[in-house]
Motif scaffolding. Structure first.
Motif, short mmCIF file in Angstrom:
data_model
loop_
_atom_site.label_atom_id
_atom_site.label_comp_id
_atom_site.label_asym_id
_atom_site.label_seq_id
_atom_site.Cartn_x
_atom_site.Cartn_y
_atom_site.Cartn_z
N PHE A 78 36.80 44.58 73.59
CA PHE A 78 35.36 44.84 73.51
C PHE A 78 34.95 45.13 72.06
O PHE A 78 33.88 44.72 71.61
N ILE A 79 35.80 45.84 71.35
CA ILE A 79 35.51 46.15 69.94
C ILE A 79 35.46 44.87 69.12
O ILE A 79 34.56 44.67 68.30
N LEU A 80 36.45 43.99 69.36
CA LEU A 80 36.45 42.69 68.68
C LEU A 80 35.17 41.91 68.99
O LEU A 80 34.52 41.37 68.09
N GLY A 81 34.79 41.87 70.27
CA GLY A 81 33.59 41.14 70.67
C GLY A 81 32.32 41.72 70.07
O GLY A 81 31.43 40.99 69.64
N TRP A 82 32.23 43.04 70.01
CA TRP A 82 31.02 43.70 69.51
C TRP A 82 30.78 43.40 68.04
O TRP A 82 29.66 43.11 67.62
N PHE A 83 31.85 43.42 67.23
CA PHE A 83 31.70 43.25 65.79
C PHE A 83 31.83 41.81 65.32
O PHE A 83 31.31 41.46 64.27
N LYS A 84 32.50 40.95 66.12
CA LYS A 84 32.80 39.62 65.62
C LYS A 84 32.16 38.48 66.41
O LYS A 84 32.16 37.34 65.95
N ILE A 85 31.65 38.76 67.61
CA ILE A 85 31.11 37.67 68.43
C ILE A 85 29.61 37.88 68.66
O ILE A 85 28.78 37.24 68.03
N SER A 86 29.26 38.78 69.58
CA SER A 86 27.85 38.99 69.91
C SER A 86 27.71 40.28 70.69
O SER A 86 28.51 40.55 71.59
N HIS A 87 26.68 41.07 70.36
CA HIS A 87 26.44 42.31 71.10
C HIS A 87 26.10 42.03 72.55
O HIS A 87 26.63 42.66 73.47
N ARG A 88 25.20 41.09 72.77
CA ARG A 88 24.77 40.78 74.14
C ARG A 88 25.94 40.27 74.98
O ARG A 88 26.13 40.69 76.12
N PHE A 89 26.72 39.35 74.38
CA PHE A 89 27.88 38.80 75.08
C PHE A 89 28.86 39.91 75.46
O PHE A 89 29.37 39.96 76.58
N THR A 90 29.11 40.83 74.53
CA THR A 90 30.05 41.92 74.79
C THR A 90 29.54 42.86 75.86
O THR A 90 30.30 43.31 76.73
N ILE A 91 28.26 43.17 75.83
CA ILE A 91 27.69 44.08 76.83
C ILE A 91 27.83 43.51 78.23
O ILE A 91 28.31 44.18 79.16
N PHE A 92 27.43 42.26 78.40
CA PHE A 92 27.47 41.68 79.74
C PHE A 92 28.90 41.37 80.19
O PHE A 92 29.19 41.45 81.38
N THR A 93 29.77 41.04 79.24
CA THR A 93 31.18 40.88 79.60
C THR A 93 31.76 42.22 80.03
O THR A 93 32.53 42.30 80.99
#
Length: 291
Positions: A78-93
């Motif tokens: 989740f940390i990787l997703g939040w900083f490197k991919i997308s906030h929205r994507f990480t939240i819903f994932t």
């Protein structure tokens, strides 16, 4: 930037929330009704969670539920997703993973059959339908998806080999822990899951569209209003039979966007000739929605 509570009550977010629940239910039923009774390992993070849980039970005599292992595996991702991919994507994932872990705990294990082939097929169908449904609606099941999406964003390369490596390790573990016949059953489950995912998730399938129209400006305005796609124009095309001058428009859409294409053509030119070639390969830039 953190999303305000108000943002989560718009139609798109409410839909994604409901899609998360559907995926979580399908994945949990697949695990508790088929994978576990048949000693079948799933693909991705769920399979890794099964391995860790089994190791704790067999060698340490500690009951470490798969649901909790799955949640712990995803926390650093989740940390990787939040900083490197997308906030929205990480939240819903994250919401999807939490629901999946919760349902895995709440839904009891039911032994409908212990036949490993039946368990592999039905478990694979449910898992593939859940994954495809999640992807189709802009969600992810977490786990390996964070890593593959990050690598794709950084390098632009196909990362299918990474999935093959991880799933190969899962099958090897199934062979060591349960017997090599179960490695084959797990491979069958992973194969079925992948095929069902491809059937359900059509967003990645590209289609070439050729439109012959007398009203190119109207058609292009409608297309660009519904789709974010480039359009190539060939002016002064002539019909062999009518000898009339018409315009040919070329564009590329995904199968997922076909209803939008039909709607745009219905609104702009019902008499246009539209030819569609399926499963074309693309070299060069092709816009894909941000996650």
């Amino acid at each position: 930037m953190w999303y305000s509570l108000k943002n989560f009550f718009n139609a798109d977010y409410v839909n994604r929330f409901s899609f998360s629940i559907v995926y979580a239910l399908l994945a949990s039923v697949a695990l508790n009704f088929f994978y576990e009774p048949g000693n079948i390992y799933a693909s991705g993070a769920t399979g890794i969670a099964q391995i860790i849980s089994t190791l704790f039970q067999q060698f340490l005599q500690i009951d470490f539920p798969i649901a909790w292992v799955l949640l712990l595996i995803n926390l650093p991702l989740f940390i990787l997703g939040w900083f490197k991919i997308s906030h929205r994507f990480t939240i819903f994932t994250g919401i999807t993973v939490v629901f999946t872990s919760l349902f895995m705990e709440l839904i009891p294990t039911e032994v409908l059959t212990t036949d490993p082939i039946i368990c592999a097929i039905f478990g694979g169908v449910l898992t593939g339908a859940g994954i495809g449904y999640a992807f189709k609606n802009g969600l992810s099941s977490g786990g390996l998806d964070f890593i593959t999406i990050y690598i794709r964003k950084k390098t632009g390369r196909d990362v299918g080999s990474l999935s093959i490596i991880f799933n190969g390790m899962i099958m090897f573990a199934a062979g060591v822990l349960f017997g090599w016949q179960y490695a084959l059953y797990s491979a069958l489950a992973i194969f079925v899951s992948g095929k069902v995912t491809d059937v359900v998730y059509t967003k990645q399938k590209k289609m070439q569209v050729m439109i012959i129209t007398k009203y190119p400006d109207t058609v292009m305005k409608a297309l660009q209003g519904h789709l974010r796609r480039g359009i190539t124009i060939i002016n002064e095309a002539q019909g062999a039979y009518t000898k009339e001058k018409e315009t040919v428009l070329f564009t590329i859409v995904t199968r997922y966007e076909m209803p939008l294409l039909r709607q745009a053509m219905h609104e702009s030119d019902n008499e246009a000739f539209v030819s569609i070639a399926e499963n074309v390969q693309i070299l060069g830039n092709f816009y894909e929605e941000e996650l």
